[in-house]
Design a protein around this motif. Sequence first.
Motif, PDB file in Angstrom:
ATOM      1  N   GLU A 143       0.857  -1.193   0.000  1.00 26.93           N
ATOM      2  CA  GLU A 143       0.000   0.000   0.000  1.00 26.93           C
ATOM      3  C   GLU A 143       0.891   1.240   0.000  1.00 26.93           C
ATOM      4  OE1 GLU A 143      -1.176   2.183   3.074  1.00 26.93           O
ATOM      5  OE2 GLU A 143      -0.634   0.867   4.740  1.00 26.93           O
ATOM      6  N   ALA A 144       0.341   2.380  -0.389  1.00 25.78           N
ATOM      7  CA  ALA A 144       1.095   3.632  -0.400  1.00 25.78           C
ATOM      8  C   ALA A 144       0.202   4.797   0.016  1.00 25.78           C
ATOM      9  CB  ALA A 144       1.692   3.882  -1.782  1.00 25.78           C
ATOM     10  N   THR A 145      -0.632   4.543   1.031  1.00 23.75           N
ATOM     11  CA  THR A 145      -1.560   5.583   1.485  1.00 23.75           C
ATOM     12  C   THR A 145      -0.818   6.895   1.772  1.00 23.75           C
ATOM     13  OG1 THR A 145      -2.961   3.888   2.470  1.00 23.75           O
ATOM     14  CG2 THR A 145      -3.296   6.146   3.242  1.00 23.75           C
ATOM     15  N   GLY A 307       4.429  -4.066  -6.688  1.00 20.40           N
ATOM     16  CA  GLY A 307       3.172  -3.459  -7.126  1.00 20.40           C
ATOM     17  C   GLY A 307       2.711  -2.499  -6.044  1.00 20.40           C
ATOM     18  N   VAL A 308       2.247  -1.326  -6.455  1.00 21.45           N
ATOM     19  CA  VAL A 308       1.872  -0.304  -5.485  1.00 21.45           C
ATOM     20  C   VAL A 308       0.386   0.017  -5.614  1.00 21.45           C
ATOM     21  CG1 VAL A 308       2.331   2.035  -4.644  1.00 21.45           C
ATOM     22  CG2 VAL A 308       4.197   0.675  -5.614  1.00 21.45           C
ATOM     23  N   THR A 309      -0.291   0.011  -4.482  1.00 23.95           N
ATOM     24  CA  THR A 309      -1.710   0.300  -4.498  1.00 23.95           C
ATOM     25  C   THR A 309      -2.061   1.240  -3.351  1.00 23.95           C
ATOM     26  OG1 THR A 309      -3.907  -0.726  -4.373  1.00 23.95           O
ATOM     27  CG2 THR A 309      -2.178  -1.775  -3.123  1.00 23.95           C
ATOM     28  N   HIS A 310      -3.264   1.805  -3.343  1.00 17.71           N
ATOM     29  CA  HIS A 310      -3.714   2.704  -2.270  1.00 17.71           C
ATOM     30  C   HIS A 310      -2.926   4.016  -2.329  1.00 17.71           C
ATOM     31  CE1 HIS A 310      -6.111  -0.019   0.143  1.00 17.71           C
ATOM     32  NE2 HIS A 310      -6.142   0.765   1.180  1.00 17.71           N
ATOM     33  N   GLY A 311      -3.564   5.104  -2.443  1.00 11.63           N
ATOM     34  CA  GLY A 311      -2.873   6.378  -2.227  1.00 11.63           C
ATOM     35  C   GLY A 311      -1.946   6.801  -3.352  1.00 11.63           C
ATOM     36  N   TYR A 312      -0.727   7.153  -2.944  1.00 18.59           N
ATOM     37  CA  TYR A 312       0.193   7.818  -3.871  1.00 18.59           C
ATOM     38  C   TYR A 312       1.002   6.834  -4.696  1.00 18.59           C
ATOM     39  CZ  TYR A 312      -0.979  11.799  -0.969  1.00 18.59           C
ATOM     40  OH  TYR A 312      -1.648  12.755  -0.295  1.00 18.59           O
ATOM     41  N   ALA A 313       0.342   5.992  -5.451  1.00 17.66           N
ATOM     42  CA  ALA A 313       1.065   4.973  -6.203  1.00 17.66           C
ATOM     43  C   ALA A 313       2.014   5.546  -7.260  1.00 17.66           C
ATOM     44  CB  ALA A 313       0.086   3.978  -6.815  1.00 17.66           C
ATOM     45  N   PRO A 314       1.575   6.441  -8.159  1.00 25.61           N
ATOM     46  CA  PRO A 314       2.480   6.838  -9.251  1.00 25.61           C
ATOM     47  C   PRO A 314       3.813   7.437  -8.802  1.00 25.61           C
ATOM     48  CG  PRO A 314       0.221   7.474  -9.738  1.00 25.61           C
ATOM     49  CD  PRO A 314       0.244   7.018  -8.314  1.00 25.61           C
ATOM     50  N   PRO A 315       3.835   8.367  -7.835  1.00 19.41           N
ATOM     51  CA  PRO A 315       5.152   8.890  -7.437  1.00 19.41           C
ATOM     52  C   PRO A 315       6.057   7.829  -6.806  1.00 19.41           C
ATOM     53  CG  PRO A 315       3.373   9.970  -6.183  1.00 19.41           C
ATOM     54  CD  PRO A 315       2.727   9.101  -7.203  1.00 19.41           C
ATOM     55  N   LEU A 316       5.473   6.914  -6.043  1.00 12.84           N
ATOM     56  CA  LEU A 316       6.307   5.872  -5.434  1.00 12.84           C
ATOM     57  C   LEU A 316       6.842   4.918  -6.503  1.00 12.84           C
ATOM     58  CD1 LEU A 316       7.512   4.503  -2.916  1.00 12.84           C
ATOM     59  CD2 LEU A 316       5.380   3.208  -2.693  1.00 12.84           C
ATOM     60  N   VAL A 317       6.014   4.575  -7.452  1.00 15.53           N
ATOM     61  CA  VAL A 317       6.444   3.700  -8.549  1.00 15.53           C
ATOM     62  C   VAL A 317       7.620   4.325  -9.286  1.00 15.53           C
ATOM     63  CG1 VAL A 317       5.774   2.855 -10.852  1.00 15.53           C
ATOM     64  CG2 VAL A 317       4.250   2.499  -8.892  1.00 15.53           C
ATOM     65  N   ARG A 318       7.480   5.624  -9.569  1.00 17.98           N
ATOM     66  CA  ARG A 318       8.542   6.306 -10.296  1.00 17.98           C
ATOM     67  C   ARG A 318       9.828   6.328  -9.478  1.00 17.98           C
ATOM     68  NH1 ARG A 318       6.089  11.339 -12.724  1.00 17.98           N
ATOM     69  NH2 ARG A 318       7.381  12.781 -11.545  1.00 17.98           N
ATOM     70  N   TRP A 319       9.690   6.611  -8.187  1.00 16.21           N
ATOM     71  CA  TRP A 319      10.871   6.672  -7.318  1.00 16.21           C
ATOM     72  C   TRP A 319      11.572   5.314  -7.265  1.00 16.21           C
ATOM     73  CZ3 TRP A 319      13.313   4.752  -3.092  1.00 16.21           C
ATOM     74  CH2 TRP A 319      14.276   5.563  -2.496  1.00 16.21           C
TER      75      TRP A 319
END
Length: 388
Positions: A143-145, A307-319
Amino acid sequence: MQLVGNRSTSSPLIRPTKHGLFCEAGGFYIDPCRKVDRALVTHGHSDHARYGMGAYLTATPGVGVVRERVGKDAVIEGMAFGEQRRIGEVAVSFHPAGHLLGSAQIRVEHGGEVWVVTGDYKTQLDVSCEAFVPVRCHSLITEATFGLPVYRWPEPAQVFSQINQWWQDNQAEGRTSILFAYALGKAQRVLCGLDSSIGPIGVHGAVAKLNPHYRAAGRPLPETIPANAETKSILQGRGLIVAPGSAQNTPWIRRFAPYALGFASGWMMVRGNRRRRALDRGFILSDHVDWSGILQTIEASGASRVGVTHGYAPPLVRWLKEERGIDAYELSTPYASDPASLDYAGTSPASLDYAGTSPASLDYAGTSPASLDYAGTRTESESEGSDQ
Ligand SMILES: [Zn+2]
Ligand SMILES: [Zn+2]
């Protein structure tokens, strides 16, 4: 084509579907959002444990709170943390997620390949539930809330001493302290941090019905009394009452006047939220990992795919891609369109000033505050389904 077991690596072991995360080799869904026969449930928040599934499987300490959400007639089976069970072609086990009582990460193994779905989790100390345990895996779904560098939680001990001091100060002025906290999880965590020598502790009905599950599990909740007309004379002006945010502006709350209103949530880090909700105090206390907790968890897992879900997924994926070279991807799950995680603070981060954090610190996530706008599409909901 490389094969893992009898399954091609091109079809992931766990994938999103319109019913939620699906494990085809095991024939089950994880935290499904539509009716399915077999649901593995990470925890009792209602955006994860939904009504109407054919059968539920969850970690044993969480069975009681999941039942509160999905109904007394539901078929719910518990599995001890760490126990492994074969379901279909896969081996499944539950591991503590540190989010609330019985909250679990779900580990799925198939042909030597290991996946872990974190559900909601935190790595901070919380005596009201089992401590988070890192689990090694090849693929992690996290998750990335609060998956932005601006989110850095203070020490819980420090927050609890602020809450207790606030209570004492209100008491000295003859005001009742009313502390809003999400009814499942946050409320019990807050109760465990209160200094009961200060005065009587009251709980709203929504909190009271969940507390017995915590007490039965041996969690150190202080003595509490129901906050109602009968106990008004005990609590008024002296007591602290823990209630869900939905109790604000109700007749229930008015009987305890004069009172001071506080809110315990990760969203209190965002300054505008306290003002917008007309709260006297905001306490930064979250049951989700902060930015550094997410990164530490990913590293400890050893996962090469995230895999990133919940919340701020795109910035974390990019990072993760740019800074760590990890094969990261955004996973669209039903939670993303849910009130989940916005909770009672009810504010889209889009418009906010970041409390005590310079926008510059966002840069290394490759994100400017402007790009937070997508988060603002979520509804400002007071739903019980939201968590924090
Ligand atoms: Zn949750
Ligand atoms: Zn959630």
